[in-house]
Design a protein around this motif. Structure first.
Motif, short mmCIF file in Angstrom:
data_model
loop_
_atom_site.label_atom_id
_atom_site.label_comp_id
_atom_site.label_asym_id
_atom_site.label_seq_id
_atom_site.Cartn_x
_atom_site.Cartn_y
_atom_site.Cartn_z
N ALA A 104 104.15 -0.40 -0.56
CA ALA A 104 104.77 0.52 0.41
C ALA A 104 106.26 0.66 0.14
O ALA A 104 106.83 1.76 0.29
N GLN A 110 97.97 -2.67 13.67
CA GLN A 110 99.06 -2.09 12.85
C GLN A 110 99.31 -0.60 13.08
O GLN A 110 100.44 -0.16 13.12
N SER A 111 98.24 0.22 13.18
CA SER A 111 98.43 1.65 13.45
C SER A 111 97.15 2.20 14.06
O SER A 111 96.06 1.67 13.82
N PHE A 130 105.89 3.61 9.65
CA PHE A 130 105.43 3.32 8.28
C PHE A 130 105.63 4.59 7.44
O PHE A 130 105.52 5.71 7.96
N TYR A 137 109.20 -0.25 10.74
CA TYR A 137 108.92 -0.58 9.35
C TYR A 137 110.23 -0.78 8.58
O TYR A 137 111.17 -0.01 8.71
N ARG A 179 94.60 -1.13 4.94
CA ARG A 179 93.85 -1.83 5.96
C ARG A 179 92.47 -1.18 5.97
O ARG A 179 92.36 0.03 6.21
N CYS A 228 97.47 -5.82 1.94
CA CYS A 228 98.17 -4.85 2.79
C CYS A 228 99.45 -4.42 2.07
O CYS A 228 100.21 -5.26 1.59
N SER A 229 99.66 -3.10 2.02
CA SER A 229 100.69 -2.58 1.11
C SER A 229 102.11 -2.89 1.56
O SER A 229 103.05 -2.74 0.80
N PHE A 230 102.28 -3.34 2.83
CA PHE A 230 103.63 -3.61 3.35
C PHE A 230 103.99 -5.09 3.28
O PHE A 230 105.11 -5.46 3.62
N CYS A 231 103.07 -5.95 2.84
CA CYS A 231 103.20 -7.38 3.09
C CYS A 231 103.50 -8.17 1.83
O CYS A 231 102.90 -7.94 0.78
N ARG A 264 97.00 4.08 3.86
CA ARG A 264 98.18 3.79 3.03
C ARG A 264 98.59 2.32 3.17
O ARG A 264 99.13 1.73 2.24
N MET A 265 98.30 1.76 4.33
CA MET A 265 98.61 0.33 4.53
C MET A 265 97.61 -0.56 3.80
O MET A 265 97.78 -1.77 3.77
#
Ligand code: SF4
Length: 393
Positions: free
Chosen positions: A274, A195-196, A238, A266, A207, A95-98, A204-205
């Motif tokens: 991200a 998440q969304s 995000f 975010y 997922r 996951c791109s935010f994690c 983009r995430m």
């Protein structure tokens, strides 16, 4: 205050693992920094800080193959009827935010025999409910599938309730859904982070599911266990999230009617995709993020109150966890759906009781004890002594 109390301050977790010495450089009153793999060495770290009067950074990486899961000492659970049991660590998703994949490494599962032994040991001190935990718990592979692990934990003598957290939607297998159909000790609550509600944001995430996939899985879960409580995680604002994207998230939450949600604005994490691409994808202004979060929270308040109010006038089963936080003369426990109940009664910790619900708020139910269905597995005087000496959350 720190000096007055002689307290030490430590920073632990995934971001600590990543930032290391930088945290000590930035914050002069922090005494030590430790990564998730160093939790088992915490007593040594504190000892070094106290004895040698040094500041410590302990973020050594342990390879997945060499990782030894800390084994909980059952005695430290005396006086509790619920306990967490770690069954896996790490995450193979991206996951791109994690930061977890960068700080906790690849997934490694604890052998199922070790898990079952720990669960059995916990029952000897009065634990009746276990929650199996891992970053991505339903991709567990420790000799049996995750569904089989849950079913085996439910068979351990003395165990009345089994829960788990936290899950990735793409690991919600048919076998796991079937476990909810057949095993009543598997509690009717599933935390399923979405998440969304917007596909471009999910992409983009990184997922790898669509909202249609997610809803289809959720529908099958609800069919297997009617009335199951579902909770979720949501990231608001995000990078690149448009008003239209956010409306889709809001609409999804309205449609699903989650029991609860952990929604956050975010904020970029160091060295994540991200974080690096935030400017390219489009920074969402802070005030826009906050407004969206407020809208989502307002919706959740209404839904939670509706869900909780349905219990008023009903009787529910509660596992007694101790005195109520708000009024120590009352008791506190949870329903199978993981809803908090504060009630008038005298049952000891670990008792399973029937409570008549007389009031509801968005976060808790209130009522009075009608009957004790089963007493704790330990002799009550021993558990009472433990109860008096412990602080219950
Ligand atoms: S599945 Fe969870 S732990 Fe793994 S990368 Fe995604 S958010 Fe992080």
């Amino acid at each position: 205050m720190k000096l007055q109390r002689g307290a030490l301050i430590g920073v632990g977790g995934c971001v600590a693992q990543q930032e290391k010495q930088k945290i000590l450089d930035k914050v002069p009153y922090v005494d030590f920094v430790f990564g998730p793999d160093a939790i088992g060495r915490l007593p040594d770290i504190v000892g070094r800080v106290e004895q040698d009067q040094v500041r410590v950074v302990e973020t050594a990486w342990v390879d997945s193959e060499d990782y030894v899961f800390p084994r909980a000492d059952p005695k430290s659970s005396l006086g509790r009827c619920t306990e967490f049991v770690t069954v896996m660590k790490g995450c193979d998703n991206v996951c791109s935010f994690c930061v977890v994949p960068h700080t906790r490494g690849r997934e490694v599962s604890r052998p199922f025999t070790e898990v079952l032994n720990e669960v059995a040991a916990l029952t000897t001190v009065g634990v009746r409910e276990v929650t199996l935990v891992g970053q991505n718990v339903n991709s567990y592979l420790g000799g049996v599938s995750f569904a089989q692990l849950l079913l085996r934990c439910a068979q351990v003598p003395g165990i009345e309730r089994v829960r788990f957290t936290t899950s990735h939607p793409h690991d919600l297998s048919d076998e796991l859904i079937d476990a909810f159909r057949v095993e009543p000790k598997l509690m009717p609550h599933f935390h399923l982070p979405v998440q969304s509600g917007s596909l471009p944001v999910l992409k983009r995430m990184k997922r790898d599911y669509t909202i249609e996939d997610y809803l289809e899985r959720l529908g099958r879960l609800r069919e297997a266990r009617p009335g199951i409580a579902v909770t979720t995680d949501i990231i608001v604002g995000f990078p690149g999230e448009t008003e239209e994207d956010f409306e889709k998230t809001w609409e999804l939450c309205r449609q699903v009617e989650y029991d609860g949600q952990f929604a956050f604005v975010y904020s970029p994490r160091p060295r994540t995709v991200a974080g690096i691409k935030e400017a390219e994808w489009g920074v969402v202004p802070h005030e826009v993020k906050v407004k969206r979060l407020e809208r989502l929270n307002a919706l959740q308040k209404q839904v939670s109150l509706k869900v909780m109010s349905q219990h008023v006038g009903q009787s529910v089963e509660v596992l007694v966890e101790g005195p109520s936080r708000t009024n120590p003369d009352r008791r506190f426990g949870r329903t199978p759906h993981n809803r908090v109940v504060n009630f008038d009664g005298d049952a000891p910790i670990g008792a399973m009781v029937t409570v008549h619900i007389e009031a509801a708020s968005q976060s808790a139910l209130g009522g009075r004890q009608l009957a004790v269905r089963s007493l704790p597995t330990l002799p009550i005087p021993e558990l009472r002594a433990a109860e008096e000496s412990c602080v219950v959350a």
